[in-house]
Design a protein around this motif. Sequence first.
Motif, short mmCIF file in Angstrom:
data_model
loop_
_atom_site.label_atom_id
_atom_site.label_comp_id
_atom_site.label_asym_id
_atom_site.label_seq_id
_atom_site.Cartn_x
_atom_site.Cartn_y
_atom_site.Cartn_z
N SER A 49 49.58 33.98 41.02
CA SER A 49 50.18 35.29 41.28
C SER A 49 50.77 35.42 42.68
CB SER A 49 49.14 36.39 41.09
OG SER A 49 48.16 36.34 42.11
N ARG A 50 50.45 34.47 43.56
CA ARG A 50 51.01 34.45 44.92
C ARG A 50 50.74 35.76 45.67
NH1 ARG A 50 53.56 31.31 41.50
NH2 ARG A 50 54.36 29.29 42.18
N GLY A 51 49.50 36.21 45.59
CA GLY A 51 49.08 37.37 46.36
C GLY A 51 49.37 38.71 45.72
N SER A 52 49.86 38.74 44.49
CA SER A 52 50.13 40.01 43.84
C SER A 52 48.83 40.80 43.66
CB SER A 52 50.77 39.78 42.46
OG SER A 52 50.85 40.99 41.74
N GLU A 53 48.91 42.11 43.81
CA GLU A 53 47.73 42.95 43.65
C GLU A 53 47.44 43.25 42.18
OE1 GLU A 53 48.15 46.33 46.15
OE2 GLU A 53 48.02 45.16 47.99
N GLN A 54 48.36 42.91 41.29
CA GLN A 54 48.11 43.03 39.85
C GLN A 54 48.19 41.65 39.23
OE1 GLN A 54 49.43 46.33 37.11
NE2 GLN A 54 50.88 44.79 36.46
N LYS A 55 47.14 41.28 38.53
CA LYS A 55 47.07 39.95 37.93
C LYS A 55 46.71 40.08 36.46
CE LYS A 55 45.02 38.28 42.28
NZ LYS A 55 46.09 37.49 42.89
N ALA A 84 44.76 34.63 23.32
CA ALA A 84 44.37 34.71 24.73
C ALA A 84 45.33 35.60 25.51
CB ALA A 84 44.32 33.31 25.34
N PHE A 85 46.61 35.54 25.16
CA PHE A 85 47.61 36.37 25.82
C PHE A 85 47.34 37.85 25.55
CE2 PHE A 85 51.61 38.61 26.21
CZ PHE A 85 52.16 38.08 27.36
N CYS A 86 47.11 38.19 24.30
CA CYS A 86 46.91 39.59 23.94
C CYS A 86 45.58 40.13 24.44
CB CYS A 86 47.02 39.76 22.43
SG CYS A 86 48.69 39.47 21.79
N GLU A 87 44.61 39.25 24.68
CA GLU A 87 43.30 39.67 25.17
C GLU A 87 43.18 39.55 26.69
OE1 GLU A 87 40.41 37.37 23.07
OE2 GLU A 87 40.68 38.47 21.18
N ALA A 88 44.22 39.04 27.34
CA ALA A 88 44.16 38.85 28.80
C ALA A 88 43.93 40.18 29.50
CB ALA A 88 45.45 38.20 29.29
N GLN A 89 43.05 40.15 30.49
CA GLN A 89 42.71 41.35 31.25
C GLN A 89 43.70 41.55 32.39
OE1 GLN A 89 39.92 43.43 30.78
NE2 GLN A 89 39.53 42.35 28.86
N ILE A 90 44.02 42.80 32.66
CA ILE A 90 44.80 43.15 33.85
C ILE A 90 43.81 43.59 34.92
CG2 ILE A 90 46.50 44.70 34.86
CD1 ILE A 90 47.75 42.70 33.02
N VAL A 91 43.80 42.89 36.04
CA VAL A 91 42.91 43.26 37.14
C VAL A 91 43.76 43.60 38.35
CG1 VAL A 91 41.00 41.85 36.32
CG2 VAL A 91 42.63 40.88 37.93
N ARG A 92 43.26 44.53 39.12
CA ARG A 92 43.93 44.93 40.35
C ARG A 92 43.10 44.41 41.51
NH1 ARG A 92 48.04 48.29 39.43
NH2 ARG A 92 48.14 49.31 37.41
N SER A 104 37.13 48.54 40.34
CA SER A 104 38.50 48.50 40.83
C SER A 104 38.50 48.86 42.30
CB SER A 104 39.37 49.50 40.06
OG SER A 104 40.65 49.58 40.65
N ILE A 105 39.22 48.09 43.09
CA ILE A 105 39.24 48.36 44.53
C ILE A 105 40.57 48.94 44.97
CG2 ILE A 105 37.50 46.68 45.13
CD1 ILE A 105 39.65 44.70 45.72
N LEU A 106 41.34 49.44 44.05
CA LEU A 106 42.53 50.20 44.37
C LEU A 106 42.43 51.55 43.66
CD1 LEU A 106 45.44 47.62 44.11
CD2 LEU A 106 44.44 48.58 46.16
N PRO A 107 42.99 52.62 44.18
CA PRO A 107 43.76 52.66 45.42
C PRO A 107 42.89 52.54 46.65
CG PRO A 107 43.50 54.86 44.55
CD PRO A 107 42.93 53.92 43.52
N LEU A 108 43.52 52.34 47.79
CA LEU A 108 42.81 52.07 49.04
C LEU A 108 41.77 53.12 49.39
CD1 LEU A 108 42.46 50.29 51.49
CD2 LEU A 108 44.35 51.49 52.59
#
Length: 493
Positions: A49-55, A276-284, A394-398
């Motif tokens: 992700s190269r540092g992206s805050e959404q993965k 696996a694609f459809c079950e992939a989690q979105i993490v911030r 979740s650690i966002l928002p700041l």
Amino acid sequence: MASDSLLLTTTEDQYNDVTVGTIKCTAPIPFGGQGEWLFLPATKKFDLSRGSEQKMVFDCDEDKRNHTGFMIDPGTSVLIVVDMQNYFIHPIYRDHAAGIAAIEPILKVIERSRSEGIQIAWLNWGITEHDMKTMAPAVQRGFSNTLGWHVGLGAQLPEGQGRCLFKRTWNADLYEPFQAVAQPGDLFFDKTRMSGLWSTEEPLHEYLRASGKQTLLFAGVNTDQCLFGTMSDAYSYGWDCVLLDDCTGTMTGRGAQELTEYQVSTNMGFVTSSRAFCEAQIVRTFNYYTHMEPRMCKLCDQIINDFLPSLTLSVTWPKEHAKLGNTIKPKYLQKQPAISLHDETAHDGLATTPDLRYIVTLTDPDAPSRDNPEWSEMCHWIAANISISQKTFSILPLPEFGLTGHDSAKYGSLDDVVEYKPPGPPPKTGKHRYVFLVFAPKNGTTEPLHLRAPKDRKHWGTGKERGGVRDWAEENQLVPVAANFIYSKNKKQ
């Protein structure tokens, strides 16, 4: 840079005259120069992700892939659907059982991609008369006997089907199930070779460069031909490649599908499935260097060598918590804080190496003041026996960064190497910076650590101005993996 934080210890055992080497490490392992990947030993996942805050985090079978998964940035990803055209899929041309079987998985992946903002791109054969005149002989030969009746590229097909794979003909159109889901925001690219990226002048090539897209997800037919050809060029030009195995198919046989999957997973990128694609989690996640003030980045250089945090550190007092540079009154810092470590890539909250223990430190580089740092750095705390939290958050928002006392490590659960000394900045010394750093053993050992306590709190016992936590960590063979900090000042200024 990241490589500065990579510290490996190699151990070797001799057995029957064969040297077996094992590498253990706790810091992220970088791959590549600019725009690098990171391998995270704690979870055995690759971060693309190269540092992206959404993965978007994919799980893989470790026994099959030699890693537990990978993560991408949906915002810089493209789903490329290759050659799902009438000419290749429709039953009037051929019995493409594998291509038909891939339709339903592809439709599910398209739906999930739209929900996550992943661009959909259709890459299809679409030639013109000019292409016929400039086409290489080998490309034409590949189609000369496709149907057994000497139909080649550009040949007139019967019953209004148009010239073979010419642009805007029925045979070159998307197969009906895909026409039904195509939307105005989708992108359509023509190609005149097996690869849609064989030249920098190809439309897809120009789009990917201009848009800054980095991760390419591949579906379509035929796996070992047009799909693999495009992936091979994408790999050579530096894009990240992900093959969706059940969203692809070929009529070649002879193990072509399996060989392609092996080549991609071993050398060129990653292989996953529609499930696996459809079950992939979105993490911030939280990018420390994005949110740190410039002066804090400079401060980190003063205190510790530059490193890429692989864990998130929460520091919580009864009424306050650290939020990467917030100011807290000294009266709220008197009790030892609760510490919690979290690996945001482990969406189930379970660490891959649950037995690994970490060390937290607290240092003040502004003692007794920033203008007169003759005591700097001042050691305020060293505690060992910290493990990764089994809770997710979740650690966002700041403003919400940090955990509550309920979620954090309990008071007294740590082993003090140096007792907690509450921050107490003297009057008229301005704001002090109090920096928390978490360390792991260089060699990744899970055995008890025998840490040496500094001889004195001032200068961390080094006897030299600006001596501090960096010197102590190097002496005890530790590497940094997480950070947090606060400001505090005396009310008399």
